[in-house]
Design an enzyme around this catalytic site. Structure first.
Site, mmCIF file in Angstrom:
data_model
loop_
_atom_site.group_PDB
_atom_site.id
_atom_site.type_symbol
_atom_site.label_atom_id
_atom_site.label_comp_id
_atom_site.label_asym_id
_atom_site.label_seq_id
_atom_site.Cartn_x
_atom_site.Cartn_y
_atom_site.Cartn_z
ATOM 1 N N SER A 296 -9.798 -0.750 7.298
ATOM 2 C CA SER A 296 -9.211 -0.574 5.956
ATOM 3 C C SER A 296 -8.494 -1.784 5.377
ATOM 4 O O SER A 296 -8.103 -1.766 4.216
ATOM 5 C CB SER A 296 -8.250 0.609 5.963
ATOM 6 O OG SER A 296 -8.963 1.818 5.987
ATOM 7 N N SER B 39 -9.717 1.676 3.127
ATOM 8 C CA SER B 39 -8.886 2.473 2.258
ATOM 9 C C SER B 39 -7.833 1.690 1.472
ATOM 10 O O SER B 39 -7.336 2.187 0.469
ATOM 11 C CB SER B 39 -8.156 3.518 3.114
ATOM 12 O OG SER B 39 -7.237 2.887 3.996
ATOM 13 N N LYS C 140 0.861 -1.182 0.000
ATOM 14 C CA LYS C 140 0.000 0.000 0.000
ATOM 15 C C LYS C 140 0.896 1.230 0.000
ATOM 16 O O LYS C 140 1.915 1.245 0.698
ATOM 17 C CB LYS C 140 -0.888 -0.032 1.256
ATOM 18 C CG LYS C 140 -1.927 1.074 1.340
ATOM 19 C CD LYS C 140 -2.787 0.905 2.605
ATOM 20 C CE LYS C 140 -3.866 1.965 2.694
ATOM 21 N NZ LYS C 140 -4.707 1.810 3.908
#
Lengths: 94, 476, 485
Positions: free
Chosen positions: C177, C153, C78
């Site tokens: 997330s 997210s 990420k």
């Protein structure tokens, strides 16, 4: 309820600009959220110790030993505006 | 109307740790700009602070030395505001839970011990430096100082005059330097002071509205700024005005304080517990360990000097201002066993020479051993006190020991009775008129003969011996 | 089956037996990326050159017999974890050009274990979002239905695994997330106990809630990833010095005699009926596997979202103060003075959702409101944590749906922040209490969207989560499907 003036004050504290067109939308969105958040007031929390950490760790220390720094060049490498060995910023207007 | 002044001080002291409070960068003063910096103190994304244990221990020393209660648990908070010298956009400080509280120090006010309360001592990080360009609309940021550990010592509003405030400041300074946790350099900013000052009609209980004074970088300026501010507030009130709560900057050149309200934001620091740092738990064992490491503090040393060395309180006060000076004095006393003489020489000549050159006792060219030796030479009559004055100056200039100087300059006292008798006889022979007058009752002429002997011996004659011999020989 | 479709443990088998090489695996992943990335948009930045070089090095190691836990395994990161010398944007314009001079601890650990980094995955700006729509770099699409969001997210990390554009990935979880996008993309996602995996180098959103964790194709891979990620880090003060077990030992063990708590507060109106029925089916699988399901109560559940939407923005408002145009990242081109530079930089550099949360957080901490908001929320947070402690005295594991609904349509909730926040309603409490949680696939809707189920356990009981998730995975026999791209 948060007022438009408060929105302006908070925006200034946070160093954000909100133009007039957005201000109403922002104020009403913030109010929706704050109204939802207000449900916490249903709860009596007298005497409850506020919790600021999920896990009770204490006394996390480091020894007082110097480690080579990354150097001026590396410190400034990402700067949008650097002059010589300094970060440069617009002057504060007093 | 008669007014009473109320003063409280906030002192920031940079701690003499090797590294910064939350990262491993050096705290050394004077590196190239932005060279003592790493991702942590530059406030880069994702990096985390880890507390330097030494900072806690140094702060504990100050807390113990100022009679504070050390809290069993303390924690860090974020003070949020934007400024280019603050790379994270917040300063890590302590807020609701400081390290220590409820302390005090004593001041000597007109011979009476006055207790000045210390509200709290907490740890925090210093900010960087901003350099303003005078010709262009820019400022330059150096983050070397960012994250250097500070302790903030907040006093109670217990001081009643600018002199008291200056005195309190000197006491704190002295203690910090004694503890070897701060270098105390006010000009470089490693010891800084802000003052809260207000006035109130004598007898009134409530405090008046206070002004906060900043930008005073010497003891003298603190006192001057406070004196000015007290007068300003009195003038204001006496003329129907009102003191407003504000921050004022001391302008050294103009000797006035000026409001900095225009530069000031409404303070809304949004303090909250720093989630990246964990509570510091200080148990009794740790406190005891630190207490054992404390050196003798100035006040205790002063009392001991008076008691053990029988020197006046004034001398003890001067000698203990600096721990190294006190140590120097004690070294001299150990070797010459004459405390009062040692005190006189150290406070008189040695300090005079050092002050003239703004030198520190640690760099004094006269070693304690050499000074002690010189004092012994006076005591055993080898040299006179007058000769010693010249010798000590030479010792300071050259760093040589007294015996070497005496030998070089042939400064040894003439204590040989035979040689002196011959010299005296010669003088008596050369001055028959004076001899006659003396013998006729003009006692005053004794001084004339002493002078002549000293002149003939270039001042090297032992004065006592000259006295004795002259008395005997002049009498006939 | 293509190499890029396999799991870590399957690939390890092939590597060890010499049936494939790290370069072949990497090439297979990049071939897939070439084919589907335009549709999915899982990545902000690909690291093909670096990956192929790392794969070559892995092959050298393999030849020498030096095979580590992740040797030659393509992993996506990420774009919230800092990578030395490689742009780390956090999905934001304000960091669009930021090149960290340091690695996050997890990056160092993965690297030391032999992992090959495929690229930096897309995400909601500063991890603030539940749909990956707030990224400055465009939306990521759900591989199961390109009209829909992948969750957020960590949507890019989840979509990359689901679309076989990597073998496993790293996400971060502040309020769900990892678990929410794992559920919506039909894969496994674990949020470890707070303090279990180092946060050093994780760009902070809400420091007391943030935690890094893995996305994987199955539970065994999750255990392998946790073996690499977990452990104390002296660079983080909140890191915990607790022993790290070999998580792989929990794979395949049964759960006979375990008590599974079903919190009544999590089975509310508004849950999609297909989600509800999938969870009911899953409960019966758990019971058939030897688990005993009991009713429990987490009485403060209804307050979790409110607490979260005070604490997370408050911390974020402070964490994001450093983005001021001075030291790195974006700075406005048109500043009259310092104040103007701050305001324009931040106004132009942050997206709407980030600004909204900074505003809420600043407000909640401001003079006169601290006690009513931040302090109150911190107190209720303590009550929520206590709920879990009480509940976990009665059971080994808590079972809930991961999300109230399957993936929603792109744009469906962007204008209504509160509706968007409600999609995290089942995952937020875990972060507030600091306990670990795992989401595992538990079926599909009629239209073919994945559904996820969440298991929660006490602090540092990731082993238990892996054990029950693996037992469920084995016994549920969910049909193996792959998204059609």
């Amino acid at each position: 309820m948060i007022s438009k003036q408060e929105v302006e004050y908070v925006a200034h504290l946070a160093r954000l600009e909100i133009d007039d067109a957005q201000k109403d939308k922002f104020t009403s969105q913030l109010n929706d959220i704050l109204l939802y958040i207000d449900k916490l007031n249903e709860l009596d929390t007298k005497g409850v110790e506020p919790m600021s950490h999920a896990i009770a760790v204490t006394n996390a220390f480091r020894d007082d030993k110097v480690v080579e720094s990354i150097g001026t060049e590396s410190s400034l490498a990402n700067a949008p505006d650097a002059r010589g060995e300094f970060f440069r910023v617009p002057k504060v207007i007093e | 109307m008669e007014f009473e002044t109320v003063i409280g001080l906030e002192v920031h002291a940079q701690l003499l740790t090797e590294t910064k409070i939350f990262c491993n960068c050096s705290t050394k003063f004077g590196g190239a700009p932005n060279s003592h910096a790493c991702p942590v103190c530059l406030g880069m994304p994702g990096v985390l602070p880890v507390l330097n244990k030494k900072v806690v221990e140094f702060a504990m020393k100050m807390a113990l030395a100022t009679n504070c209660l050390i809290n069993k648990s303390c924690s860090y908070a974020r003070k949020n505001y934007f400024y280019p010298d603050l790379p994270k956009g917040y300063q890590i400080s302590q807020y609701a839970y400081p390290l220590a509280e409820h302390g005090h120090v004593f001041l000597d006010v007109d011979g009476v011990q006055k207790k000045i309360g210390i509200t709290r001592i907490h740890m925090e990080e210093d900010a960087g430096k901003l350099i303003h360009d005078e010709h262009n609309p820019f400022s330059y940021v150096d983050l070397n100082r960012t994250g250097v550990p500070l302790i903030e010592i907040v006093s109670e509003p217990d001081m009643r005059s600018p002199e008291e405030a200056a005195d309190y400041l000197k006491r704190l300074h002295e203690i910090l330097v004694y503890l070897e946790i701060c270098d105390g350099n006010m000009e470089e900013g490693s010891f800084r002071c802000d003052a809260n000052v207000s006035i109130r009609p004598r007898g009134q209980k409530e405090f008046g509205t206070r002004a906060e004074l900043k930008n005073m970088n010497s003891f003298r300026n603190v006192q001057r700024a406070l004196e000015y501010e007290v007068k300003r507030q009195q003038y204001l009130v006496e003329n129907g005005g009102k003191v407003v709560q504000e921050t004022r900057l001391w302008d050294d050149a103009q000797s006035v304080t000026n409001s900095m309200r225009s530069k000031e934001e409404a303070h809304d620091y949004r303090y909250f517990p720093d989630p990246d740092l964990v509570p510091v738990i200080v148990d009794d064992t740790w406190v005891e360990k630190i207490a054992k490491e404390l050196p003798e503090l100035p006040l205790a040393k002063r009392e001991r000097f008076v008691k053990d060395y029988q020197i006046p309180a004034y001398d003890a006060g001067v000698l203990t201002v600096d721990k190294a000076l006190a140590g120097y004095f004690e070294d001299v006393v150990k070797l010459c066993s004459s405390p009062k003489a040692a005190s006189n020489w150290v406070m008189g000549d040695v300090l005079k020479f050092l002050n003239e050159e703004k030198r520190d006792i640690r760099n004094c060219p006269i070693s304690a051993t050499a000074l002690a030796e010189m004092i012994c030479l006076i005591e055993d009559g080898t040299i006179s006190g007058k000769m010693a004055k010249d010798i000590v100056e030479e010792m300071y200039k050259t760093g040589k020991d007294p015996k070497a100087i005496i030998a070089e300059k042939g400064m040894v006292q003439i204590t040989d009775e035979g040689a002196l008798s011959i010299a005296i006889q010669k003088i008596m022979d050369a001055n028959p008129n004076q001899l006659k007058d003396y013998r006729g009752g003009k006692d005053k002429l004794f001084g004339f003969f002493v002078g002549q002997v000293m002149k003939a011996t270039q001042g090297k004659a032992n004065p006592q011996l000259v006295n004795d011999l002259l008395k005997k020989m002049l009498a006939g | 089956m293509e190499l890029n479709q396999l799991t870590i443990h399957e690939l390890q088998g092939k590597i060890k037996s010499g049936k494939t090489s790290a370069v072949q695996i990497a090439e297979s992943v990049f071939k897939r990326i070439d084919a589907v990335e335009k549709q999915v948009h899982a990545y902000i930045r690909l690291m093909k050159e670096e990956a192929l070089a790392a794969a070559k090095k892995a092959d050298d190691d393999i030849k020498k017999g030096n095979i580590k836990q992740l040797t030659g395994i393509p992993i996506a990161l990420k774009d919230i974890v800092c990578t030395k010398g490689i742009t780390t944007t956090c999905g934001s314009h304000i960091l669009h050009n930021f090149v960290p001079p340091y690695n996050a601890t997890v990056v160092e650990k993965l690297s030391a274990a032999g992992a090959v980094f495929v690229g930096k995955a897309n995400m909601d700006e500063f991890a603030m979002g539940s749909s990956t729509e707030t990224s400055y770099f465009g939306v990521t699409r759900n591989p199961w239905d390109l009209e829909r969001i992948p969750g957020g997210s960590s949507g890019g990390s989840a979509a990359a695994v689901a679309a076989d554009e990597c073998i496993a990935s790293i996400g971060s979880d502040t309020g769900g997330s990892i678990r929410q996008p794992a559920a919506l993309c039909g894969i496994v996602g674990l949020k470890p106990t707070y303090g279990r995996v180092s946060r050093f180098g994780l760009v902070a959103f809400a420091s007391s809630l943030d935690q890094i964790g893995p996305f994987t194709k199955d539970v065994e891979d999750c255990a392998i990833m946790m073996n690499v990620l977990a452990g104390y880090d002296s660079r983080e003060s909140t890191s915990v010095q607790a022993e790290v077990p070999d998580y792989r030992q929990f794979v395949g063990r049964d759960i006979k005699g375990w008590k599974i708590g079903i919190p009544k507060e999590y089975f509310i109106e508004g849950i999609d009926p297909e989600v509800s029925s999938a969870i009911k089916k899953a409960i019966s699988v758990i019971e058939k596997s030897g688990g005993q399901c009991i009713d429990i109560s987490l009485p403060h559940t209804q307050y979790c979202l409110a607490v979260y939407y005070i604490i997370a923005p408050a911390e974020a408002s402070s964490n994001l103060a450093r983005y001021d145009g001075v030291k790195y990242g974006f700075r406005t081109a048109e500043a009259r003075d310092l104040l103007d530079m701050y305001k324009k930089t931040r106004t132009q550099g942050f997206g709407a959702e980030v600004k909204r949360r900074i505003m809420i957080g600043t407000y909640a901490l401001s003079a006169g409101y601290y006690d009513a908001y931040y302090k109150k929320a911190s107190q209720v947070r303590a009550l929520i944590k206590r709920d879990f402690e009480e509940a976990l005295k009665k059971c080994d594991i808590i079972l809930t749906p991961t999300t109230p609904t399957p993936a929603f349509k792109i744009g469906e909730k962007t204008d209504n922040p509160l509706q968007m926040y409600l999609s995290d309603i089942f995952t937020i409490s875990t972060n507030l209490a600091g306990i670990p949680g795992i989401s595992v696939p538990c079926g599909f809707t009629a239209s073919g969207l994945p559904i996820g189920m969440q298991f929660l356990a006490g602090h540092f009981e990731e082993g238990k989560l892996i054990q029950i998730a693996s037992a469920y995975e084995k016994n549920a026999k969910i049909e193996k499907r792959r998204p059609q791209l």
